[in-house]
Design a protein around this motif. Structure first.
Motif, PDB file in Angstrom:
ATOM      1  N   ALA B 112       0.840  -1.204   0.000  1.00 43.29           N
ATOM      2  CA  ALA B 112       0.000   0.000   0.000  1.00 43.29           C
ATOM      3  C   ALA B 112       0.874   1.252   0.000  1.00 43.29           C
ATOM      4  CB  ALA B 112      -0.941  -0.009   1.199  1.00 43.29           C
ATOM      5  N   SER B 113       2.073   1.154   0.603  1.00 35.23           N
ATOM      6  CA  SER B 113       2.972   2.318   0.669  1.00 35.23           C
ATOM      7  C   SER B 113       3.801   2.468  -0.609  1.00 35.23           C
ATOM      8  CB  SER B 113       3.892   2.192   1.878  1.00 35.23           C
ATOM      9  OG  SER B 113       4.744   1.073   1.716  1.00 35.23           O
ATOM     10  N   GLY B 114       3.616   1.539  -1.582  1.00 36.75           N
ATOM     11  CA  GLY B 114       4.298   1.665  -2.872  1.00 36.75           C
ATOM     12  C   GLY B 114       5.583   0.862  -2.999  1.00 36.75           C
ATOM     13  N   GLN B 115       6.070   0.289  -1.878  1.00 34.64           N
ATOM     14  CA  GLN B 115       7.276  -0.538  -1.933  1.00 34.64           C
ATOM     15  C   GLN B 115       6.996  -1.826  -2.707  1.00 34.64           C
ATOM     16  OE1 GLN B 115       9.559   1.824  -0.932  1.00 34.64           O
ATOM     17  NE2 GLN B 115      10.666  -0.001  -0.285  1.00 34.64           N
ATOM     18  N   ILE B 116       7.957  -2.287  -3.503  1.00 32.73           N
ATOM     19  CA  ILE B 116       7.766  -3.545  -4.225  1.00 32.73           C
ATOM     20  C   ILE B 116       8.725  -4.597  -3.692  1.00 32.73           C
ATOM     21  CG2 ILE B 116       7.873  -4.693  -6.481  1.00 32.73           C
ATOM     22  CD1 ILE B 116       6.859  -2.082  -7.693  1.00 32.73           C
ATOM     23  N   GLU B 117       8.170  -5.573  -2.979  1.00 38.12           N
ATOM     24  CA  GLU B 117       8.979  -6.651  -2.404  1.00 38.12           C
ATOM     25  C   GLU B 117       8.516  -8.020  -2.886  1.00 38.12           C
ATOM     26  OE1 GLU B 117       9.620  -6.320   1.931  1.00 38.12           O
ATOM     27  OE2 GLU B 117       8.820  -4.290   1.719  1.00 38.12           O
ATOM     28  N   TYR B 118       7.316  -8.081  -3.474  1.00 44.37           N
ATOM     29  CA  TYR B 118       6.775  -9.358  -3.928  1.00 44.37           C
ATOM     30  C   TYR B 118       6.332  -9.264  -5.389  1.00 44.37           C
ATOM     31  CZ  TYR B 118       6.910 -10.787   0.925  1.00 44.37           C
ATOM     32  OH  TYR B 118       7.358 -11.118   2.168  1.00 44.37           O
ATOM     33  N   ALA B 119       6.326 -10.398  -6.056  1.00 43.93           N
ATOM     34  CA  ALA B 119       5.872 -10.463  -7.446  1.00 43.93           C
ATOM     35  C   ALA B 119       5.424 -11.885  -7.735  1.00 43.93           C
ATOM     36  CB  ALA B 119       7.002 -10.068  -8.391  1.00 43.93           C
ATOM     37  N   VAL B 120       4.547 -12.034  -8.733  1.00 42.11           N
ATOM     38  CA  VAL B 120       4.218 -13.370  -9.238  1.00 42.11           C
ATOM     39  C   VAL B 120       4.571 -13.415 -10.718  1.00 42.11           C
ATOM     40  CG1 VAL B 120       2.419 -13.973  -7.555  1.00 42.11           C
ATOM     41  CG2 VAL B 120       1.783 -12.724  -9.618  1.00 42.11           C
ATOM     42  N   ALA B 121       4.932 -14.594 -11.173  1.00 40.08           N
ATOM     43  CA  ALA B 121       5.218 -14.791 -12.587  1.00 40.08           C
ATOM     44  C   ALA B 121       4.529 -16.076 -13.024  1.00 40.08           C
ATOM     45  CB  ALA B 121       6.718 -14.896 -12.818  1.00 40.08           C
ATOM     46  N   THR B 122       3.943 -16.044 -14.232  1.00 35.46           N
ATOM     47  CA  THR B 122       3.329 -17.246 -14.793  1.00 35.46           C
ATOM     48  C   THR B 122       3.907 -17.477 -16.187  1.00 35.46           C
ATOM     49  OG1 THR B 122       1.514 -15.913 -15.652  1.00 35.46           O
ATOM     50  CG2 THR B 122       1.128 -17.019 -13.550  1.00 35.46           C
ATOM     51  N   GLY B 123       3.801 -18.701 -16.657  1.00 31.83           N
ATOM     52  CA  GLY B 123       4.280 -19.010 -17.999  1.00 31.83           C
ATOM     53  C   GLY B 123       4.147 -20.491 -18.301  1.00 31.83           C
ATOM     54  N   ARG B 124       4.705 -20.875 -19.444  1.00 28.72           N
ATOM     55  CA  ARG B 124       4.682 -22.268 -19.887  1.00 28.72           C
ATOM     56  C   ARG B 124       6.110 -22.768 -20.001  1.00 28.72           C
ATOM     57  NH1 ARG B 124      -0.497 -23.110 -21.951  1.00 28.72           N
ATOM     58  NH2 ARG B 124      -1.559 -21.140 -22.311  1.00 28.72           N
ATOM     59  N   PHE B 125       6.296 -24.087 -19.805  1.00 28.16           N
ATOM     60  CA  PHE B 125       7.626 -24.670 -19.995  1.00 28.16           C
ATOM     61  C   PHE B 125       7.543 -25.820 -20.985  1.00 28.16           C
ATOM     62  CE2 PHE B 125       7.508 -28.833 -18.003  1.00 28.16           C
ATOM     63  CZ  PHE B 125       6.405 -28.765 -17.178  1.00 28.16           C
ATOM     64  N   HIS B 126       8.680 -26.080 -21.600  1.00 29.53           N
ATOM     65  CA  HIS B 126       8.793 -27.241 -22.479  1.00 29.53           C
ATOM     66  C   HIS B 126      10.141 -27.899 -22.205  1.00 29.53           C
ATOM     67  CE1 HIS B 126       8.532 -29.884 -25.897  1.00 29.53           C
ATOM     68  NE2 HIS B 126       9.708 -29.463 -26.300  1.00 29.53           N
ATOM     69  N   LEU B 127      10.129 -29.229 -22.133  1.00 32.83           N
ATOM     70  CA  LEU B 127      11.345 -29.981 -21.839  1.00 32.83           C
ATOM     71  C   LEU B 127      11.544 -30.998 -22.967  1.00 32.83           C
ATOM     72  CD1 LEU B 127      13.365 -29.932 -19.486  1.00 32.83           C
ATOM     73  CD2 LEU B 127      11.965 -31.623 -18.319  1.00 32.83           C
ATOM     74  N   ASP B 128      12.684 -30.878 -23.644  1.00 34.86           N
ATOM     75  CA  ASP B 128      13.055 -31.822 -24.716  1.00 34.86           C
ATOM     76  C   ASP B 128      14.038 -32.810 -24.131  1.00 34.86           C
ATOM     77  OD1 ASP B 128      12.054 -31.818 -27.302  1.00 34.86           O
ATOM     78  OD2 ASP B 128      12.974 -29.859 -27.721  1.00 34.86           O
ATOM     79  N   ARG B 129      13.654 -34.105 -24.073  1.00 31.84           N
ATOM     80  CA  ARG B 129      14.540 -35.061 -23.409  1.00 31.84           C
ATOM     81  C   ARG B 129      14.770 -36.313 -24.240  1.00 31.84           C
ATOM     82  NH1 ARG B 129      12.396 -35.904 -17.472  1.00 31.84           N
ATOM     83  NH2 ARG B 129      10.397 -36.187 -18.510  1.00 31.84           N
ATOM     84  N   THR B 130      15.985 -36.859 -24.136  1.00 35.38           N
ATOM     85  CA  THR B 130      16.289 -38.103 -24.832  1.00 35.38           C
ATOM     86  C   THR B 130      16.082 -39.294 -23.889  1.00 35.38           C
ATOM     87  OG1 THR B 130      18.595 -37.732 -24.255  1.00 35.38           O
ATOM     88  CG2 THR B 130      17.931 -37.088 -26.461  1.00 35.38           C
ATOM     89  N   GLU B 131      16.108 -39.029 -22.583  1.00 37.96           N
ATOM     90  CA  GLU B 131      15.932 -40.112 -21.605  1.00 37.96           C
ATOM     91  C   GLU B 131      15.005 -39.600 -20.502  1.00 37.96           C
ATOM     92  OE1 GLU B 131      18.621 -42.294 -18.243  1.00 37.96           O
ATOM     93  OE2 GLU B 131      19.688 -41.715 -20.053  1.00 37.96           O
ATOM     94  N   ARG B 132      14.040 -40.414 -20.104  1.00 39.56           N
ATOM     95  CA  ARG B 132      13.065 -39.953 -19.110  1.00 39.56           C
ATOM     96  C   ARG B 132      13.471 -40.381 -17.701  1.00 39.56           C
ATOM     97  NH1 ARG B 132       8.487 -38.208 -21.744  1.00 39.56           N
ATOM     98  NH2 ARG B 132       7.190 -38.298 -19.918  1.00 39.56           N
ATOM     99  N   GLY B 133      13.423 -39.442 -16.768  1.00 39.55           N
ATOM    100  CA  GLY B 133      13.665 -39.757 -15.354  1.00 39.55           C
ATOM    101  C   GLY B 133      12.346 -40.054 -14.673  1.00 39.55           C
ATOM    102  N   SER B 134      12.286 -39.862 -13.373  1.00 40.25           N
ATOM    103  CA  SER B 134      11.042 -40.157 -12.653  1.00 40.25           C
ATOM    104  C   SER B 134      10.000 -39.059 -12.914  1.00 40.25           C
ATOM    105  CB  SER B 134      11.323 -40.308 -11.163  1.00 40.25           C
ATOM    106  OG  SER B 134      11.797 -39.084 -10.642  1.00 40.25           O
ATOM    107  N   ALA B 135      10.459 -37.868 -13.225  1.00 38.14           N
ATOM    108  CA  ALA B 135       9.517 -36.785 -13.545  1.00 38.14           C
ATOM    109  C   ALA B 135       9.033 -37.018 -14.970  1.00 38.14           C
ATOM    110  CB  ALA B 135      10.197 -35.437 -13.437  1.00 38.14           C
TER     111      ALA B 135
END
Lengths: 161, 161
Positions: B112-135
């Protein structure tokens, strides 16, 4: 004079300790009130859902074009589009089913100056449904970002997967 | 006298407007710097991942037992457990693959006092893999909650699904 000094040397630290304890007690009480308000909002949300009232369910979100809903694979922005998506995805009481939340954890996010205006909450949800709508998850996790404006806690970002 | 008054009646509003514009320009510049710093941290994170350096990848998170990672169906708490989970889930470079982010949106959360200490970010990810782990997710969405401490932006909550 020596006696007076000795007294002050006891009274001053005691006074400081007292003031510090009072301030701490006030901070603890304020934090508990914020946590209780967020818990109440989450309960209110589940109750609204289970009454089939999507408008009341949505009233816990900030009514802003910036309000964001992230699903398992989707990104949606704006209070109104999110509301419409809920109404489309859950067209009737049977599709809405009974919603329960568990493992709710609230983390208040104070500013450097000690003011608390933001918080995050995480937990699990379960949906018992007799009829499936377009939304197809019955169990999952959520993270919510909350902001307190004029004493009211509202969600500005919901990620449910 | 009348002339002096008339001058002040022009000079004062002009001065106020000038000061107000300068303050606005400063606010805009500060916001742009915060957004650029968060973008740079996200780029740094992807680069670290693509070098196979999980420790450097994790350095963008707050090193705190409160740091939280929410997956598609899981909740994990604590910087150390999250780090270990990454190292277990992605045991080698082939399992890590190449990570790219897109549709990054940053929303600064001023107090409310105008200070910026927090933020949120959203987006998409893509993972190109030759071998799959547990994820086992190669495409998805994320929401991140950031805090600025001593001028450094770090993630305190990551929900990736």
């Amino acid at each position: 004079m020596r006696k007076t000094h000795a007294n002050w040397m006891l009274i001053l630290p005691a006074l400081c300790l007292g003031l510090s304890l009072a301030a701490t007690a006030q901070t603890v009480a304020a934090r508990q009130a914020d946590e209780a308000a967020i818990k109440a909002a989450v309960t209110e949300q589940a109750d609204a859902w289970n009454r089939g009232n999507i408008d009341a369910f949505m009233s816990v979100y900030e009514n802003s074009p910036e309000t964001t809903f992230v699903g398992a694979t989707t990104l949606n922005k704006g209070f109104q589009p999110i509301l419409e998506r809920y109404k489309k995805g859950y067209a009737n009481r049977a599709q809405m089913g009974k919603l329960t939340f568990k493992d709710l954890e609230i983390r208040l996010l104070p500013s450097a100056s000690g003011q608390i205006e933001y918080a995050v909450a995480t937990g699990r949800f379960h949906l018992d449904r007799t009829e499936r709508g377009s939304a197809n998850k019955d169990d999952g996790v959520f993270s919510l970002v909350w902001r307190k404006t004029n004493g009211k806690w509202k969600i500005l970002l919901d990620h449910t997967s």
